[in-house]
Design an enzyme around this catalytic site. Structure first.
Site, short mmCIF file in Angstrom:
data_model
loop_
_atom_site.label_atom_id
_atom_site.label_comp_id
_atom_site.label_asym_id
_atom_site.label_seq_id
_atom_site.Cartn_x
_atom_site.Cartn_y
_atom_site.Cartn_z
N GLU A 15 0.83 -1.21 0.00
CA GLU A 15 0.00 0.00 0.00
C GLU A 15 0.87 1.26 0.00
OE1 GLU A 15 -3.71 -2.03 2.46
OE2 GLU A 15 -2.03 -1.22 3.55
N GLY A 81 -11.89 -6.29 3.35
CA GLY A 81 -12.74 -7.39 2.91
C GLY A 81 -14.18 -6.89 2.77
N MET A 177 -8.39 -4.25 9.63
CA MET A 177 -7.73 -4.54 10.91
C MET A 177 -7.08 -3.32 11.58
SD MET A 177 -6.21 -8.25 9.74
CE MET A 177 -5.71 -8.75 11.38
N GLU A 178 -7.38 -2.11 11.09
CA GLU A 178 -6.70 -0.95 11.69
C GLU A 178 -7.59 0.27 11.94
OE1 GLU A 178 -5.50 -2.18 8.63
OE2 GLU A 178 -4.12 -3.57 9.61
N ASP A 201 -10.99 -8.47 -1.33
CA ASP A 201 -11.51 -9.84 -1.26
C ASP A 201 -12.94 -9.79 -0.74
OD1 ASP A 201 -9.76 -9.20 1.27
OD2 ASP A 201 -11.32 -10.57 1.96
N1 ADE Z 1 -8.18 -6.73 4.85
C1 ADE Z 1 -8.44 -7.14 3.58
N2 ADE Z 1 -9.29 -8.18 3.58
C2 ADE Z 1 -9.59 -8.44 4.87
C3 ADE Z 1 -10.40 -9.39 5.51
N3 ADE Z 1 -11.09 -10.29 4.81
N4 ADE Z 1 -10.48 -9.38 6.87
C4 ADE Z 1 -9.77 -8.47 7.57
N5 ADE Z 1 -8.97 -7.55 7.03
C5 ADE Z 1 -8.88 -7.52 5.69
#
Ligand code: ADE
Length: 240
Positions: A15, A81, A177-178, A201
Site C-alpha cells: 500500500e 474485505g 484490521m486498523e 476480497d
Molecule cells: N483486509 C483485507 N481483507 C480483509 C479481511 N477479509 N479481513 C480483515 N482484514 C482484511
C-alpha cells in the site's frame, strides 16, 4: 500558501509503494520500529508510514504522527474485505463510521463493539474529508463506491458466517484490521480523520483467495483516489 500537514497511514508495504512513487521525500524518521517518510505529495506536505497490521500497531503509529509530527489531519488508505452482498473486489468503501467489532464487553451489559466508559459507540469520520473523498472517488468511474460503516478487528475475516454476522449486526460494508483504532486515537486527540478502503476480497462469500489477486488492483484504486483527493483538501478546516 502554506498547507496543513497530512498524515497518511497504511498497513502494508504494497500500500505504501504506490504512494512513494509520487512522494517527493525529504527525510525518513524511525520511531517504534516504523519508518515515517516526510515529504510532499501532490505538492502538499505529508508524512506517510506503514503502521503494520492490527489495532495496536495502528494506534501506536497514529499517536506518534500526532504527538511527534504534529499532523493536522489523518488519512488511512488500504484494502478491506467486502461484507455486504453488493460489494465486489475493486469497489471503494469510504467510512463514515468505524467500530471495533472484536471489542466485546457484553457480559457487563454493553453492546458488542462498545468501548468501556466512552460516550460514543462508533467513531465518525470528518464530514469535510468524507465529502472530498466521495468527490475524488467519483473520478474513478470504473469501480463502484460506497459510503458506510467499516468494522475493525484483529482477525482476517475469511469465514462467510462471521462475515454475514458482521454485516448484519454492525450494518457494516467492509472489514479490516486498523481503522477503528486509528479513529479512536484521532477522536481522543480531536484530529480530523478519514478512512478509504478498496475491496481486495469478498469476506462475505468466503472467497479469501481473492486477496492475492485483487490486492494490486485495490491498492492502485486507493492510491489514485488519494492523488485526486489531496489537492481538494486545501479547502478543509483543520487543527492549527
Ligand atoms: N483486509 C483485507 N481483507 C480483509 C479481511 N477479509 N479481513 C480483515 N482484514 C482484511
Amino acid at each position: 500558501m502554506s498547507h496543513p500537514l497530512t498524515g497518511i497511514i497504511v498497513a502494508m508495504q504494497e500500500e505504501l509503494e504506490v504512494i512513494l512513487q509520487s512522494l517527493v521525500k525529504e527525510r525518513t524518521v524511525q520511531r517504534a520500529g516504523m519508518e515515517f517518510h516526510v515529504g510532499h505529495y501532490a505538492d502538499r506536505p505529508v508524512v506517510a508510514v506503514i503502521c503494520g497490521v492490527g489495532k495496536v500497531n495502528a494506534a501506536l503509529c497514529t499517536q506518534i504522527l500526532i504527538s511527534e509530527f504534529h499532523v493536522q489531519r489523518l488519512i488511512n488508505i488500504g484494502v478491506a474485505g467486502g461484507l455486504g452482498p453488493m460489494i465486489q473486489p475493486g469497489d471503494i468503501v469510504i467510512a463514515d463510521s468505524l467500530v471495533q467489532h472484536d471489542m466485546d464487553l457484553s457480559p457487563l451489559g454493553l453492546p458488542k463493539g462498545q468501548l468501556y466508559r466512552l460516550e460514543v459507540f462508533d467513531f465518525k469520520t470528518d464530514p469535510h474529508l468524507l465529502e472530498l473523498a466521495t468527490q475524488a472517488s467519483a473520478q474513478i468511474p470504473q469501480h463502484k463506491h460506497f459510503v458506510g460503516r467499516i468494522v475493525t478487528g484483529d482477525q482476517f475475516v475469511a469465514n462467510p458466517t462471521q462475515a454475514q454476522q458482521l454485516y448484519q449486526h454492525f450494518d457494516a460494508l467492509a472489514c479490516e484490521m486498523e481503522s477503528a483504532s486509528i479513529a479512536q486515537v484521532c477522536y481522543l486527540n480531536q484530529i480530523p480523520f478519514i478512512c478509504i478502503r478498496s475491496i481486495s476480497d469478498n469476506a462475505n462469500t468466503g472467497a479469501h483467495m481473492d486477496f492475492a489477486e485483487f490486492t494490486p488492483i485495490a491498492v492502485a484504486n486507493a492510491s489514485t483516489l488519494l492523488q485526486n483527493m489531496i489537492p481538494l483538501c486545501d479547502s478543509v478546516p483543520h487543527v492549527v
